[in-house]
Design a protein around this motif. Structure first.
Motif, PDB file in Angstrom:
ATOM      1  N   SER A 153       0.771  -1.293   0.081  1.00 34.04           N
ATOM      2  CA  SER A 153       0.084  -0.028   0.076  1.00 34.04           C
ATOM      3  C   SER A 153       1.064   1.324  -0.139  1.00 34.04           C
ATOM      4  N   LEU A 233      -2.828  -7.084  -0.798  1.00 30.83           N
ATOM      5  CA  LEU A 233      -2.487  -5.803  -0.786  1.00 30.83           C
ATOM      6  C   LEU A 233      -1.862  -5.484   0.543  1.00 30.83           C
ATOM      7  N   ILE A 235      -0.893  -3.915   3.925  1.00 28.35           N
ATOM      8  CA  ILE A 235      -1.161  -2.593   4.409  1.00 28.35           C
ATOM      9  C   ILE A 235      -0.533  -2.364   5.750  1.00 28.35           C
TER      10      ILE A 235
END
Length: 269
Positions: A153, A233, A235
Motif C-alpha cells: 500500500s 495488498l 497494508i
C-alpha cells in the motif's frame, strides 16, 4: 522479557492498566520464546507466496536465536519489524517459498547479516514507533508460484473496519510451537476504539483479536487486504500488542503506507 522492557511498553497502555507485550524481542538478549498466530489456520505452500520466515541470532556458538516474519516486497527486498533486527542481532536467515520452514521442498534459504539490513532511523524501541526495517537479499529471487512479491500500500488510509489477513510462524498458544505458517482473518479497528488501549501514532493501525490474532514472535508478519479479484495488498506488518496469545487486547501493526517514501528511497520499488 526483562522487567524494564515490559515497563517501557506498559506505559503505552491506556487507563485499563493491562500489561502490553511486544510480539518479538526488542533485543536478542531479552528474546521471549518464539511464537505465531493464535487461533489461526495452517497455510499451504504457495498460499502466501510473499511470506518470509526470518530467523535472527547473535552469531554466538551456540547462537541465541529467535523467530520473526516478514514480507517480500521486491525481488530482493523483505520488510519486517525493526525490533527483530536490533539489539545484539548479527545475522538472519530468510526462508521463502515454503509454508513449513523446517525443510519443505522448494524452500529458498538466504543468509543475511547486518550489512544487508536497513532499520528505520527513527525507530524508537521504547514506544515501538517507526517499527520497520528492510532486508536487502544478497541476490534477487526469481518469482514463481510459491515465491513472489506482494504489492504494498502507498496510501495513508486507516482501513477502519476492513477485513484483513494476518500471517506468521511459531506458537499456536502460549506453549505450542509449529514450523508451519499460520494465518487468521480479522478486522482493522477504528483508531478511536483502539486508542482506549494504546497511545497510537499516525503510522500504526490496530487489529481486532477476536477470535484470534498475532502473538509473541509474529513481528514483521504481513497484514493484507484483498481486492475483488483476490489480489493481496500489504497494508501493515505486525508490531506489538496482547499480553499472551489468548489475550483479546487489540494487536498493533506498522502502517506500510506511512513509510512509502522511505521504502522507495531505499529500494527504488
Amino acid at each position: 522479557m526483562k522487567r524494564s522492557r515490559i515497563g517501557a511498553l506498559a506505559r503505552r497502555v491506556a487507563a485499563t492498566g493491562s500489561a502490553l507485550a511486544a510480539l518479538c524481542a526488542l533485543a536478542l538478549g531479552s528474546a521471549p520464546q518464539a511464537s505465531a498466530i493464535y487461533h489461526g489456520t495452517a497455510a499451504s505452500d504457495g498460499q502466501f507466496p510473499y511470506a518470509a520466515f526470518v530467523l535472527a541470532d547473535d552469531g554466538a556458538n551456540p547462537p541465541h536465536a529467535y523467530r520473526c516474519s516478514g514480507a517480500l516486497i521486491g525481488n530482493a527486498w523483505v520488510v519486517t519489524a525493526a525490533h527483530c533486527l536490533t539489539g545484539t542481532a548479527a545475522r538472519a536467515r530468510v526462508i521463502l517459498g515454503a509454508a513449513d520452514e523446517s525443510g519443505s521442498t522448494g524452500a529458498r534459504a538466504i543468509s543475511t547479516t547486518r550489512g544487508n539490513w536497513i532499520v528505520h532511523p527513527q525507530y524508537d524501541p521504547a514506544t515501538l514507533a517507526n517499527d520497520i526495517a528492510l532486508i536487502h537479499l544478497p541476490y534477487p529471487v526469481t518469482p514463481d508460484s510459491r515465491t513472489s512479491p506482494v504489492t504494498r500500500s502507498t496510501s495513508t488510509a486507516d482501513y477502519a473496519n476492513s477485513r484483513i489477513v494476518v500471517a506468521g510462524w511459531g506458537l499456536l498458544d502460549d506453549s505450542t510451537t509449529s514450523p508451519v505458517l499460520h494465518y487468521v482473518q480479522t478486522t482493522v479497528m477504528p483508531v478511536a476504539d483502539c486508542s482506549r488501549y494504546y497511545g497510537l501514532t499516525s503510522s500504526m493501525l490496530c487489529m481486532d483479536a477476536h477470535p484470534g490474532g498475532s502473538c509473541q514472535g509474529d513481528s514483521g508478519g504481513p497484514v493484507t487486504i484483498y481486492d475483488v479479484y483476490g489480489k493481496p495488498l500489504l497494508i501493515g506488518i505486525v508490531s506489538f500488542g496482547g499480553g499472551g496469545c489468548a489475550n483479546t487486547l487489540p494487536r498493533v501493526a506498522t502502517r506500510i503506507g506511512a513509510f512509502d517514501s522511505w521504502i522507495h528511497q531505499q529500494t527504488w520499488t
